[in-house]
Design a protein around this motif. Structure first.
Motif, PDB file in Angstrom:
ATOM      1  N   ALA A  64       0.827  -1.217   0.000  1.00  0.00           N
ATOM      2  CA  ALA A  64       0.000   0.000   0.000  1.00  0.00           C
ATOM      3  C   ALA A  64       0.859   1.264   0.000  1.00  0.00           C
ATOM      4  O   ALA A  64       0.558   2.238   0.687  1.00  0.00           O
ATOM      5  CB  ALA A  64      -0.967  -0.006   1.172  1.00  0.00           C
ATOM      6  N   CYS A  65       1.921   1.264  -0.795  1.00  0.00           N
ATOM      7  CA  CYS A  65       2.783   2.445  -0.882  1.00  0.00           C
ATOM      8  C   CYS A  65       2.177   3.516  -1.792  1.00  0.00           C
ATOM      9  O   CYS A  65       2.529   4.682  -1.699  1.00  0.00           O
ATOM     10  CB  CYS A  65       4.174   2.050  -1.367  1.00  0.00           C
ATOM     11  N   GLY A  66       1.322   3.120  -2.720  1.00  0.00           N
ATOM     12  CA  GLY A  66       0.653   4.078  -3.591  1.00  0.00           C
ATOM     13  C   GLY A  66       1.443   4.471  -4.822  1.00  0.00           C
ATOM     14  O   GLY A  66       1.045   5.394  -5.531  1.00  0.00           O
ATOM     15  N   MET A  67       2.565   3.802  -5.095  1.00  0.00           N
ATOM     16  CA  MET A  67       3.375   4.140  -6.273  1.00  0.00           C
ATOM     17  C   MET A  67       2.597   3.903  -7.567  1.00  0.00           C
ATOM     18  O   MET A  67       2.687   4.681  -8.507  1.00  0.00           O
ATOM     19  CB  MET A  67       4.657   3.299  -6.287  1.00  0.00           C
ATOM     20  N   SER A  81      -6.082   2.144   2.182  1.00  0.00           N
ATOM     21  CA  SER A  81      -5.276   1.405   3.151  1.00  0.00           C
ATOM     22  C   SER A  81      -5.486   1.994   4.535  1.00  0.00           C
ATOM     23  O   SER A  81      -5.967   3.113   4.686  1.00  0.00           O
ATOM     24  CB  SER A  81      -3.798   1.466   2.779  1.00  0.00           C
ATOM     25  N   GLU A  82      -5.132   1.218   5.505  1.00  0.00           N
ATOM     26  CA  GLU A  82      -5.218   1.698   6.887  1.00  0.00           C
ATOM     27  C   GLU A  82      -4.049   1.111   7.670  1.00  0.00           C
ATOM     28  O   GLU A  82      -3.500   0.071   7.313  1.00  0.00           O
ATOM     29  CB  GLU A  82      -6.547   1.308   7.521  1.00  0.00           C
ATOM     30  N   LYS A  83      -3.701   1.816   8.710  1.00  0.00           N
ATOM     31  CA  LYS A  83      -2.625   1.329   9.572  1.00  0.00           C
ATOM     32  C   LYS A  83      -3.253   0.869  10.876  1.00  0.00           C
ATOM     33  O   LYS A  83      -3.706   1.701  11.687  1.00  0.00           O
ATOM     34  CB  LYS A  83      -1.618   2.439   9.828  1.00  0.00           C
ATOM     35  N   LYS A  89       3.202  -1.573   9.646  1.00  0.00           N
ATOM     36  CA  LYS A  89       2.941  -1.376   8.212  1.00  0.00           C
ATOM     37  C   LYS A  89       1.467  -1.094   7.966  1.00  0.00           C
ATOM     38  O   LYS A  89       0.612  -1.495   8.745  1.00  0.00           O
ATOM     39  CB  LYS A  89       3.331  -2.632   7.447  1.00  0.00           C
ATOM     40  N   LYS A  90       1.225  -0.425   6.835  1.00  0.00           N
ATOM     41  CA  LYS A  90      -0.145  -0.215   6.407  1.00  0.00           C
ATOM     42  C   LYS A  90      -0.686  -1.509   5.797  1.00  0.00           C
ATOM     43  O   LYS A  90       0.064  -2.335   5.291  1.00  0.00           O
ATOM     44  CB  LYS A  90      -0.213   0.895   5.359  1.00  0.00           C
ATOM     45  N   VAL A  91      -1.988  -1.648   5.861  1.00  0.00           N
ATOM     46  CA  VAL A  91      -2.649  -2.827   5.314  1.00  0.00           C
ATOM     47  C   VAL A  91      -3.576  -2.368   4.194  1.00  0.00           C
ATOM     48  O   VAL A  91      -4.323  -1.399   4.350  1.00  0.00           O
ATOM     49  CB  VAL A  91      -3.452  -3.570   6.406  1.00  0.00           C
ATOM     50  N   LEU A  92      -3.519  -3.049   3.066  1.00  0.00           N
ATOM     51  CA  LEU A  92      -4.373  -2.724   1.927  1.00  0.00           C
ATOM     52  C   LEU A  92      -5.808  -3.141   2.242  1.00  0.00           C
ATOM     53  O   LEU A  92      -6.073  -4.291   2.575  1.00  0.00           O
ATOM     54  CB  LEU A  92      -3.869  -3.463   0.686  1.00  0.00           C
ATOM     55  N   THR A  93      -6.732  -2.197   2.128  1.00  0.00           N
ATOM     56  CA  THR A  93      -8.138  -2.520   2.397  1.00  0.00           C
ATOM     57  C   THR A  93      -9.002  -2.435   1.140  1.00  0.00           C
ATOM     58  O   THR A  93     -10.123  -2.928   1.133  1.00  0.00           O
ATOM     59  CB  THR A  93      -8.717  -1.576   3.457  1.00  0.00           C
ATOM     60  N   GLY A  94      -8.481  -1.814   0.084  1.00  0.00           N
ATOM     61  CA  GLY A  94      -9.247  -1.737  -1.154  1.00  0.00           C
ATOM     62  C   GLY A  94      -8.349  -1.379  -2.322  1.00  0.00           C
ATOM     63  O   GLY A  94      -7.452  -0.547  -2.177  1.00  0.00           O
ATOM     64  N   TYR A  95      -8.564  -2.038  -3.438  1.00  0.00           N
ATOM     65  CA  TYR A  95      -7.790  -1.749  -4.648  1.00  0.00           C
ATOM     66  C   TYR A  95      -8.768  -1.773  -5.808  1.00  0.00           C
ATOM     67  O   TYR A  95      -9.255  -2.820  -6.204  1.00  0.00           O
ATOM     68  CB  TYR A  95      -6.681  -2.784  -4.855  1.00  0.00           C
ATOM     69  N   ARG A  96      -9.069  -0.611  -6.335  1.00  0.00           N
ATOM     70  CA  ARG A  96     -10.094  -0.486  -7.369  1.00  0.00           C
ATOM     71  C   ARG A  96      -9.437  -0.075  -8.678  1.00  0.00           C
ATOM     72  O   ARG A  96      -8.639   0.867  -8.716  1.00  0.00           O
ATOM     73  CB  ARG A  96     -11.112   0.558  -6.928  1.00  0.00           C
ATOM     74  N   LEU A  97      -9.765  -0.773  -9.748  1.00  0.00           N
ATOM     75  CA  LEU A  97      -9.252  -0.466 -11.081  1.00  0.00           C
ATOM     76  C   LEU A  97     -10.432  -0.124 -11.979  1.00  0.00           C
ATOM     77  O   LEU A  97     -11.340  -0.938 -12.160  1.00  0.00           O
ATOM     78  CB  LEU A  97      -8.494  -1.660 -11.662  1.00  0.00           C
ATOM     79  N   ASP A  98     -10.407   1.075 -12.567  1.00  0.00           N
ATOM     80  CA  ASP A  98     -11.417   1.461 -13.557  1.00  0.00           C
ATOM     81  C   ASP A  98     -10.828   1.165 -14.934  1.00  0.00           C
ATOM     82  O   ASP A  98     -10.071   1.958 -15.489  1.00  0.00           O
ATOM     83  CB  ASP A  98     -11.770   2.936 -13.410  1.00  0.00           C
ATOM     84  N   PHE A  99     -11.173   0.006 -15.472  1.00  0.00           N
ATOM     85  CA  PHE A  99     -10.567  -0.449 -16.723  1.00  0.00           C
ATOM     86  C   PHE A  99     -11.029   0.364 -17.924  1.00  0.00           C
ATOM     87  O   PHE A  99     -10.401   0.328 -18.975  1.00  0.00           O
ATOM     88  CB  PHE A  99     -10.877  -1.932 -16.923  1.00  0.00           C
TER      89      PHE A  99
END
Length: 146
Positions: A64-67, A81-83, A89-99
């Motif tokens: 969840a670095c956001g690069m 993400s949330e810590k 470390k931060k934990v990824l809570t959502g990853y959304r891709l608008d294709f």
């Protein structure tokens, strides 16, 4: 009268030539697939939409670095993400891709420091609405792990 027999001769000759071509292709190996009943094997360099790479320990390799989100020129990636309290470390809570916005440039995959992203081999995407092409990659990654 001779034109009539000439037409019959030309028709028979054309029929024999056509049957010869049909017979020649009938004994050759089949090169076509019965799509969609048979799946097409994609080339190793095929680039579909991005996907999170599953990890045996934490579910995915994303830190969840956001690069990927910052480097995306189309702005089609949204990270959440949330810590957790007490965690380092931060934990990824959502990853959304608008294709619908993605240009498949691959900058997100190249910029990922942990190789958490890869191109999928999915090629038969179809939908009626734009929302059909908005993917929750974290959910997809968890479903693949099961």
């Amino acid at each position: 009268m001779s034109g009539y027999f000439k037409e019959i001769y030309d028709g028979c000759k054309s029929l024999v030539v056509g049957l010869g071509i049909t017979f020649k292709y009938m004994i050759r190996p089949v090169v076509t697939l019965q799509y969609p009943r048979q799946a097409v094997k994609m080339a190793p360099r095929y680039r579909g939409h991005i996907d999170l790479v599953p990890d045996a320990e934490s579910g995915n390799k994303c830190i969840a670095c956001g690069m990927c989100q910052r480097n995306c020129p189309s702005g089609c990636i949204t990270l959440k993400s949330e810590k957790p309290e007490g965690a380092k470390k931060k934990v990824l809570t959502g990853y959304r891709l608008d294709f619908t916005k993605c240009s498949l440039c691959g900058l997100c995959v190249e910029s990922c420091p942990t190789d958490a992203l890869d191109f999928s081999k999915e090629y038969n995407l179809a939908g009626f609405k734009a929302e059909d092409f908005v993917f929750d990659l974290l959910k997809r990654c968890e479903e693949r792990r099961r």
